[in-house]
Write an enzyme that holds these catalytic residues in place. Structure first.
Site, PDB file in Angstrom:
ATOM      1  N   GLY A  58       0.821  -1.208   0.000  1.00  0.00           N
ATOM      2  CA  GLY A  58       0.000   0.000   0.000  1.00  0.00           C
ATOM      3  C   GLY A  58       0.850   1.250   0.000  1.00  0.00           C
ATOM      4  O   GLY A  58       0.604   2.210  -0.744  1.00  0.00           O
ATOM      5  N   ASP A  59       1.891   1.265   0.836  1.00  0.00           N
ATOM      6  CA  ASP A  59       2.813   2.396   0.890  1.00  0.00           C
ATOM      7  C   ASP A  59       3.686   2.466  -0.355  1.00  0.00           C
ATOM      8  O   ASP A  59       3.869   3.537  -0.954  1.00  0.00           O
ATOM      9  CB  ASP A  59       3.717   2.268   2.122  1.00  0.00           C
ATOM     10  CG  ASP A  59       3.003   2.617   3.410  1.00  0.00           C
ATOM     11  OD1 ASP A  59       2.518   3.745   3.517  1.00  0.00           O
ATOM     12  OD2 ASP A  59       2.944   1.761   4.308  1.00  0.00           O
ATOM     13  N   LEU A  60       4.272   1.339  -0.729  1.00  0.00           N
ATOM     14  CA  LEU A  60       5.259   1.344  -1.806  1.00  0.00           C
ATOM     15  C   LEU A  60       4.632   1.703  -3.151  1.00  0.00           C
ATOM     16  O   LEU A  60       5.212   2.469  -3.930  1.00  0.00           O
ATOM     17  CB  LEU A  60       5.945  -0.019  -1.893  1.00  0.00           C
ATOM     18  CG  LEU A  60       6.682  -0.479  -0.632  1.00  0.00           C
ATOM     19  CD1 LEU A  60       7.316  -1.846  -0.858  1.00  0.00           C
ATOM     20  CD2 LEU A  60       7.744   0.529  -0.212  1.00  0.00           C
TER      21      LEU A  60
ATOM     22  N   GLY B 126       3.929   5.380  -3.239  1.00  0.00           N
ATOM     23  CA  GLY B 126       5.167   6.110  -3.464  1.00  0.00           C
ATOM     24  C   GLY B 126       5.587   6.079  -4.920  1.00  0.00           C
ATOM     25  O   GLY B 126       6.002   7.104  -5.492  1.00  0.00           O
TER      26      GLY B 126
END
Length: 415
Positions: free
Chosen positions: A176-178, A181
């Site tokens: 979700g974060d990667l 980003g």
């Protein structure tokens, strides 16, 4: 687009681009690390307490956590207290020198701090602003807090991960974060290209949830076209029964991706089951899918006859993609041996050293790496140098320090 740090990367397509990084934790820092790897100057503006990821247990090198060190290389750190009006003025001055601003505040927080993106972009139409948040700058959930597992859950990704009938599972990496980003980087690069042509910047609105939805890929289309609810597949594929993992005779797993007719024939011949090539139950991909339970029993039994590594060698020789299931340390060892610069040793002047995963972007003719890289900055390491480059006098910097508006790195020489 001035890059004045003496330690700036000497090469890289983004050399000369300045990025002001207001991000914390993972989605934003991962984005700005990619931009730094590509040659941009990244100034990480931190609160007096620092990026919250600096203190995540359990592993530390010096005062900084391994979590922080994993995604903050090749940046400069300046500490500014945005809760003070003078701190906001410092931040606004820095924004006037930036090509790209990236932040992952909750929607509306930047404006409440006095850093309204619309206002700042009206003053400088060429400014590119990238906002990364859980649910975007508008919509019914924009004010809800979100972390990686929340968006994995809401997107349907967790419903696809795990074993049939078992608990939903988050992915073993913070996708979700990667992914958010990476989409932030895509937006910044696209806006830089447009600005070079048209002269204006853009404000990008990146949602972690949107990023996860985009990763559903064909599963989303299966759901809409067939009206089905896709289920967990564990280590199998719901369309190709020979695209899965198997246990071998030595108790190790291997992955096999025999997804064409040629690979299917190579698989069963390597396993000593050539009669299956023309078996009417398995002739086509549709036949194999319809009879996958019978096929699985035959293949699983055959794989128990030899160690996993031997099967991998034999299958690769037959043109069937296959690989051992590696642990993280094994994968890192392989990467070191490959010599592609994917394991990056970094050290600082305080005697700290780490190995981190390098950039996957390689430039043909430029060696294995993608440019210069340095150890992640200590908190406030570059405060004095950045403000001096901004044109602040020694007296003004000293006054800002006395007032607690900015904080220099303790005992750290400027880059």
């Amino acid at each position: 687009m001035t890059f004045s740090s003496s330690d700036a990367p000497a090469a890289g397509p983004l050399a000369g681009v300045r990025v002001l990084d207001f991000t914390t934790f993972l989605s934003g820092p991962f984005a700005t690390q990619i931009l730094a790897d590509l040659g941009a100057e990244v100034i990480k503006l931190e609160a007096p307490e620092g990026d919250s990821s600096r203190t995540i247990p359990p592993y530390f090198v010096g005062d900084d956590s391994a979590y922080y060190l994993s995604h903050n290389r090749t940046k400069r750190s300046i500490v500014v207290d945005l809760k003070q009006a003078e701190g906001v003025r410092v931040a606004r001055d820095l924004i006037t020198t930036a090509d790209v601003v990236i932040e992952n505040f909750r929607p509306g927080v930047a404006t409440r701090l006095g850093l309204d993106p619309a206002e700042l972009r009206a003053e400088r139409p060429a400014l590119i602003w990238v906002s990364i948040s859980g649910f975007g700058q508008h919509g019914p959930w924009k004010d809800r807090p979100a972390y990686d597992m929340v968006v994995q859950a809401l997107s349907g990704v967790m419903s696809l991960t795990g074993v049939p009938g078992g608990d939903a599972m988050r992915l073993g990496i913070p996708a979700g974060d990667l992914v958010a980003g990476m989409y932030g980087v895509v937006a910044a690069l696209a806006a830089l290209v447009e600005r070079a042509r048209a002269g204006h910047g853009r404000w990008a609105d990146i949602s972690m949830l949107d990023g996860q939805l985009s990763m559903l890929s064909y599963q989303a289309v299966y759901a809409t076209v067939a009206g089905i609810t896709p289920r967990p597949q564990a280590s199998r594929h719901d369309s190709i029964p020979t695209y899965r993992t198997f246990w071998a005779g030595d108790g190790r797993e291997l992955a096999v991706t025999a997804n064409t007719q040629r690979m299917w024939a190579g698989l069963v011949r390597t396993l000593g089951l050539p009669e299956l090539v023309d078996d009417p139950r398995f002739v086509t991909g549709a036949d194999r899918l319809a009879n996958q339970d019978e096929l699985s029993q035959l293949l699983e039994q055959a794989f128990l006859a030899r160690p996993a590594a031997e099967w991998v060698d034999a299958l690769v020789e037959a043109g069937v993609p296959a690989a051992l299931i590696k642990t993280v340390p094994e994968a890192l060892d392989d990467a070191r041996a490959a010599g592609r610069g994917m394991i990056l040793p970094l050290s600082d002047d305080a005697g700290h050293s780490i190995e981190t995963v390098g950039s996957p972007v390689k430039w043909v003719g430029s060696g294995a790496g993608s440019g210069a890289a340095w150890y992640p900055p200590r908190l406030g390491e570059d405060t004095g140098a950045v403000l001096t480059e901004l044109g602040y006098s020694t007296d003004r910097i000293a006054q800002l320090e006395r007032d607690g508006v900015v904080t220099p790195g303790a005992g750290v020489a400027a880059r």
